[in-house]
Each structure stands twice: as C-alpha cells, then as structure tokens.
Design a protein around this motif. Structure first.
Motif, PDB file in Angstrom:
ATOM      1  N   ASP A 230      44.977  66.192  63.604  1.00 33.94           N
ATOM      2  CA  ASP A 230      46.158  65.807  64.393  1.00 33.94           C
ATOM      3  C   ASP A 230      46.100  64.383  64.936  1.00 33.94           C
ATOM      4  OD1 ASP A 230      47.335  68.289  64.012  1.00 33.94           O
ATOM      5  OD2 ASP A 230      46.438  69.138  65.823  1.00 33.94           O
ATOM      6  N   THR A 231      44.939  63.743  64.883  1.00 40.20           N
ATOM      7  CA  THR A 231      44.812  62.440  65.537  1.00 40.20           C
ATOM      8  C   THR A 231      44.441  61.298  64.602  1.00 40.20           C
ATOM      9  OG1 THR A 231      42.514  62.938  66.109  1.00 40.20           O
ATOM     10  CG2 THR A 231      44.190  63.461  67.766  1.00 40.20           C
ATOM     11  N   ALA A 232      43.732  61.573  63.548  1.00 38.47           N
ATOM     12  CA  ALA A 232      43.242  60.501  62.671  1.00 38.47           C
ATOM     13  C   ALA A 232      44.296  60.141  61.615  1.00 38.47           C
ATOM     14  CB  ALA A 232      41.956  60.932  61.983  1.00 38.47           C
ATOM     15  N   PRO A 233      44.254  58.909  61.152  1.00 42.24           N
ATOM     16  CA  PRO A 233      45.171  58.521  60.071  1.00 42.24           C
ATOM     17  C   PRO A 233      44.795  59.248  58.771  1.00 42.24           C
ATOM     18  CG  PRO A 233      43.683  56.716  60.609  1.00 42.24           C
ATOM     19  CD  PRO A 233      43.422  57.806  61.601  1.00 42.24           C
ATOM     20  N   TYR A 234      45.763  59.314  57.871  1.00 39.69           N
ATOM     21  CA  TYR A 234      45.555  60.028  56.614  1.00 39.69           C
ATOM     22  C   TYR A 234      44.313  59.529  55.882  1.00 39.69           C
ATOM     23  CZ  TYR A 234      45.928  61.489  51.823  1.00 39.69           C
ATOM     24  OH  TYR A 234      45.630  61.993  50.593  1.00 39.69           O
ATOM     25  N   ALA A 235      44.097  58.233  55.844  1.00 38.05           N
ATOM     26  CA  ALA A 235      42.957  57.668  55.101  1.00 38.05           C
ATOM     27  C   ALA A 235      41.624  58.237  55.612  1.00 38.05           C
ATOM     28  CB  ALA A 235      42.956  56.151  55.200  1.00 38.05           C
ATOM     29  N   ALA A 236      41.511  58.410  56.903  1.00 37.65           N
ATOM     30  CA  ALA A 236      40.269  58.954  57.474  1.00 37.65           C
ATOM     31  C   ALA A 236      40.087  60.417  57.099  1.00 37.65           C
ATOM     32  CB  ALA A 236      40.280  58.800  58.996  1.00 37.65           C
TER      33      ALA A 236
ATOM     34  N   GLU B  84      41.416  61.870  54.405  1.00 33.54           N
ATOM     35  CA  GLU B  84      41.147  61.894  52.969  1.00 33.54           C
ATOM     36  C   GLU B  84      39.686  61.548  52.670  1.00 33.54           C
ATOM     37  OE1 GLU B  84      43.196  60.204  48.930  1.00 33.54           O
ATOM     38  OE2 GLU B  84      42.855  58.752  50.551  1.00 33.54           O
TER      39      GLU B  84
ATOM     40  N   ALA C  15      47.360  67.371  55.176  1.00 37.06           N
ATOM     41  CA  ALA C  15      47.284  65.997  55.682  1.00 37.06           C
ATOM     42  C   ALA C  15      48.307  65.113  54.961  1.00 37.06           C
ATOM     43  CB  ALA C  15      45.871  65.443  55.493  1.00 37.06           C
ATOM     44  N   LYS C  16      48.463  65.320  53.674  1.00 36.63           N
ATOM     45  CA  LYS C  16      49.467  64.560  52.914  1.00 36.63           C
ATOM     46  C   LYS C  16      50.857  64.884  53.427  1.00 36.63           C
ATOM     47  CE  LYS C  16      46.772  64.081  48.679  1.00 36.63           C
ATOM     48  NZ  LYS C  16      46.559  64.522  47.298  1.00 36.63           N
TER      49      LYS C  16
ATOM     50  N   LYS D 161      51.698  65.883  56.398  1.00 34.18           N
ATOM     51  CA  LYS D 161      51.822  65.249  57.719  1.00 34.18           C
ATOM     52  C   LYS D 161      52.046  63.746  57.597  1.00 34.18           C
ATOM     53  CE  LYS D 161      49.362  64.903  62.101  1.00 34.18           C
ATOM     54  NZ  LYS D 161      49.009  63.512  62.230  1.00 34.18           N
ATOM     55  N   ALA D 162      51.449  63.136  56.564  1.00 34.97           N
ATOM     56  CA  ALA D 162      51.585  61.692  56.357  1.00 34.97           C
ATOM     57  C   ALA D 162      52.873  61.324  55.628  1.00 34.97           C
ATOM     58  CB  ALA D 162      50.382  61.165  55.576  1.00 34.97           C
TER      59      ALA D 162
END
Length: 183
Positions: free
Chosen positions: A122-128, A130, A154-155, A157-158
């Motif tokens: 819920d808090t980290a960017p998608y790259a992190a 992934e 995560a995808k 959400k992004a």
C-alpha cells in the motif's frame, strides 16, 4: 619400520576418534540449541495467543537469537507480524527482510520475502514491489502463484490494468495455483 607403522596407525586412529567425538558433540549441541529455541518459540506463540504482543515480541526476540536458523527466521517473521499489527510497516519490513536473509531454505525465506512485499503493497511504488516479487515468480520458487497474484495486484494498483489482466489469466492456467486463487 613396524614400530613406525604402528605409531602412525595409532595416531590416525586417535585423530579419527577425536574427529568423530567432535562431530557427535557438535550434533548434540545443535540438537540442544534447537530444542531450546523450540521451547522459547512455543512460549512466545502462547503469549501471542493470549494477546500480550509486547511480551511475545520479547520472547520471539530471544528465539531469534538461537543458533537454529529455522527458528531464528520464524521468530523474526512473527516479530514482523506484530509490528504490522501495530502499523509499524518499516520495522516489519526490516524484520521480514532479516528473516529472509537467515532462512535455512526457500520455503521459509520466500515466505519472508513475500510478507515483506505484502507489507509494502500500500505504500511503496510499483518498481519497489516488482523488485521484491519478480524473483519469487520463477517456477522454482515455492510461493510462485502467490507472488504472481501479488504482482498482478500491484500492477492493478499502479494502473497497469492490461498487464494485470494478462497476469490473472496466467494465474488461472497455472496447474499449481490453488483453486481459490484461480477464481
């Protein structure tokens, strides 16, 4: 020369005996340490069931000091779970990562890595996310299906809906994915 051969044989026999005793002694030590860690871990679980998170955290900390890598990793994951319940996500992630680092096998290590990724969802960017999940999606990993599902979420959400949809289709076709996940 015969005397020398007997002396050599005797020395070899003594060295082998000492080595065997050392190996046996080390095994006994490991077994005692594992038993101690098991008792500490079980007591911490009982305390956690009773709702005393602070005391359980301390008991899991004691279990995490054990020489048994398995109990160390499991205790660190339990501590991470307690921190998650307290909304202390960075501390939980650090504990899950530490558990993954000391885990004796992929079953425990990958579970810790998965928990770490879930904690950051819920808090980290998608790259992190992934970066944490991608290695777990390999066919050799025990929680492959769960990692694929988490990566698809995560995808989603992004805003990568097409990629997420494609991942969900793959999940439906995975023979090792649980039925609940396929739905």
């Amino acid at each position: 020369t015969r005397r020398r051969q007997r002396s050599t044989r005797l020395v070899v026999a003594v060295v082998l005996l000492v080595a065997a005793l050392a190996w046996w002694g080390h095994g006994q030590y490991r077994d005692r340490e594992a038993a101690k860690a098991s008792e500490t871990y079980a007591a911490a679980l009982d305390t956690l069931k009773q709702g005393d998170d602070a005391k359980a955290f301390t008991q899991f900390e004691q279990a995490a000091r054990a020489s048994s890598k398995g109990y160390k990793a499991l205790a660190l994951m339990q501590q991470g779970g307690i921190r998650m319940g307290q909304d202390k996500v960075p501390e939980a992630v650090a504990l899950f990562d530490k558990a993954a680092a000391v885990a004796p096998d992929p079953v425990i290590g990958d579970m810790a890595r998965l928990k770490s990724a879930f904690a950051l969802m819920d808090t980290a960017p998608y790259a992190a996310i992934e970066e944490r999940l991608k290695p777990l999606t390999d066919a050799k990993h025990p929680y492959r299906a769960a990692a694929l599902e988490a990566l698809a979420m995560a995808k989603l959400k992004a805003g990568r809906t097409k990629e997420a949809r494609d991942d969900f289709v793959v999940l439906r076709l995975l023979p090792d994915a649980p039925d609940s996940m396929r739905q």
